[in-house]
Scaffold this motif. Structure first.
Motif, PDB file in Angstrom:
ATOM      1  N   SER A  71       0.366  -1.098  -0.079  1.00 41.69           N
ATOM      2  CA  SER A  71       0.053  -0.166  -0.191  1.00 41.69           C
ATOM      3  C   SER A  71       0.983   1.412  -0.114  1.00 41.69           C
ATOM      4  CB  SER A  71      -1.037   0.008   0.676  1.00 41.69           C
ATOM      5  OG  SER A  71      -0.243  -0.065   2.186  1.00 41.69           O
ATOM      6  N   ASN A  72       2.548   1.212   0.410  1.00 41.04           N
ATOM      7  CA  ASN A  72       2.935   1.827   0.116  1.00 41.04           C
ATOM      8  C   ASN A  72       3.683   2.257  -1.162  1.00 41.04           C
ATOM      9  OD1 ASN A  72       5.106   4.296   0.257  1.00 41.04           O
ATOM     10  ND2 ASN A  72       5.889   2.932   2.700  1.00 41.04           N
ATOM     11  N   GLU A  73       3.588   3.041  -1.804  1.00 38.38           N
ATOM     12  CA  GLU A  73       4.288   3.414  -3.085  1.00 38.38           C
ATOM     13  C   GLU A  73       5.906   3.144  -2.823  1.00 38.38           C
ATOM     14  OE1 GLU A  73       2.982   6.841  -5.205  1.00 38.38           O
ATOM     15  OE2 GLU A  73       0.849   6.500  -5.058  1.00 38.38           O
ATOM     16  N   SER A 219       2.630   5.417   8.158  1.00 38.28           N
ATOM     17  CA  SER A 219       1.517   6.030   7.069  1.00 38.28           C
ATOM     18  C   SER A 219       0.825   6.467   6.924  1.00 38.28           C
ATOM     19  CB  SER A 219       0.554   4.317   7.303  1.00 38.28           C
ATOM     20  OG  SER A 219      -0.518   5.051   8.423  1.00 38.28           O
ATOM     21  N   PHE A 220       0.160   6.857   6.697  1.00 43.56           N
ATOM     22  CA  PHE A 220      -0.640   8.345   5.787  1.00 43.56           C
ATOM     23  C   PHE A 220      -1.645   8.620   7.055  1.00 43.56           C
ATOM     24  CE2 PHE A 220      -4.660  10.399   4.806  1.00 43.56           C
ATOM     25  CZ  PHE A 220      -4.391  11.900   3.437  1.00 43.56           C
ATOM     26  N   MET A 246       4.585   8.832   2.442  1.00 46.00           N
ATOM     27  CA  MET A 246       2.855   8.382   2.705  1.00 46.00           C
ATOM     28  C   MET A 246       2.838   9.634   4.245  1.00 46.00           C
ATOM     29  SD  MET A 246       1.857   6.825   0.604  1.00 46.00           S
ATOM     30  CE  MET A 246      -0.080   6.633   0.949  1.00 46.00           C
ATOM     31  N   THR A 247       3.200   9.418   4.577  1.00 47.85           N
ATOM     32  CA  THR A 247       2.952   9.804   6.340  1.00 47.85           C
ATOM     33  C   THR A 247       3.012  11.284   6.535  1.00 47.85           C
ATOM     34  OG1 THR A 247       5.198   8.380   7.521  1.00 47.85           O
ATOM     35  CG2 THR A 247       4.671  10.388   8.570  1.00 47.85           C
TER      36      THR A 247
END
Length: 337
Positions: A71-73, A219-220, A246-247
């Motif tokens: 999910s993290n690019e 994560s986001f 993402m963060t």
């Protein structure tokens, strides 16, 4: 009619051994000879019997890759680079995602070993001291291993990134822009936090630990929650250095929902330079990792262990990064190596 390697050798007017070296990607074949063999393979529509080759060579021509998440690019892009490099070498890739806890990583390693992969590239990041000690005792003597971007493992090659100096350079950029109240949102212990602290200390700025927000899952959602925490606690900050992009994107969302402007009110820097970083508004200043070089080198080190039986006493390759200045922190836009 089944076309055999003998038929290919006859068509190309070379030995069976030469055809075998071409099929196995060996270098001891001239370009002209390799071209003749490849032309014969194409003309005869020859398909190697992978099962037979596996039995003879006692290799499956497959490697495993373990990453925390897709999910993290960053991890998705790195997986693509590893797969491309593996295919170029004639290997297939088995991909496992294992999150950030030890047991799933150990299970992935065991599963890949059961599938008889020839080697494993392990993107493992474990931060609990007890779990790390357990991980470092792992022993898979019949499988080549390369550890990438995480922890060094016994009897394994290692690929790292100079996160300490890269992080320090990013924070120094904020300091040059006049920021002294700089928050850190990310994992710890980590070279990225140490780089953040070093840059502040070297500039005579005392680290305010109330501006440091940590999580092992960057994560986001964590970025958004961390900013909300800082704002709710009334912490004064004018810039944020984030563990990853993402963060940073999550942090930007919370800042904007709070009515703050980036970079006028708060400057933000991420890490990784995922594709989304250049597309969001404002475009994200970040640290770019050389994913193609990392993936290619990981596969090259692994296959040299597999095919040439090289152990090399635990080889290490450490990559530098590029600092990409965009709109989210102000200042001149460009690339600073």
């Amino acid at each position: 009619m089944n076309i055999t390697i003998k038929d290919v050798a006859k068509e190309a007017n070379v030995s069976i051994g030469t055809v075998s070296r071409v099929l196995n990607g060996k270098d001891r074949v001239s370009k002209a000879t390799r071209a003749k063999v490849e032309a014969a393979i194409a003309k005869l529509n020859f398909k190697p019997d992978r099962i037979a080759r596996t039995m003879v060579r006692k290799q499956t021509q497959s490697i495993g890759l373990i990453v925390p998440v897709l999910s993290n690019e960053y991890w998705a892009a790195l997986s693509e680079q590893v797969q491309e490099a593996a295919w170029d070498k004639g290997y297939t890739l088995l991909l496992c995602t294992a999150g950030y806890d030890l047991d799933p990583h150990m299970n992935c390693m065991a599963t890949l070993a059961e599938r008889k992969v020839d080697g494993i590239i392990a993107g493992i990041r474990i931060y609990e001291p007890k779990e790390l000690r357990k991980l470092q005792k792992i022993d898979l003597p019949d499988i080549a291993i390369v550890s990438i971007g995480g922890h060094k493992l016994p009897n394994a090659d290692y690929i790292g990134i100079d996160h300490f100096n890269s992080s320090a350079k990013a924070v120094e950029h904020l300091i040059r822009l006049g920021h002294t109240r700089i928050a850190y949102i990310g994992q710890s212990p980590s070279d990225r936090e140490w780089g953040y602290r070093h840059a502040l200390g070297s500039s005579g700025i005392t680290v305010d630990n109330t501006l440091v927000v940590r999580s092992q899952h960057c994560s986001f959602a964590f970025g958004a929650e961390a900013v909300n925490h800082l704002l709710e606690e009334g912490r004064h900050f004018t810039a944020i250095f984030c563990w990853n992009d993402m963060t940073a994107l999550g942090a930007i969302q919370s800042l904007e929902l709070a009515g703050l402007s980036i970079p006028r009110d708060v400057a933000v820097i991420g890490y990784d330079d995922i594709p989304m970083a250049a597309l969001v508004k404002p475009a994200l200043t970040t640290v770019r990792q050389p994913l193609k070089d990392i993936g290619k080198t990981a596969v090259s080190l692994l296959i040299s262990r597999i095919e040439d039986k090289e152990d090399g006493g635990n080889r290490s390759v450490v990559f530098s990064t590029e600092f990409i200045v965009r709109d989210s922190c102000g200042g001149k836009i460009g690339c600073l190596s």
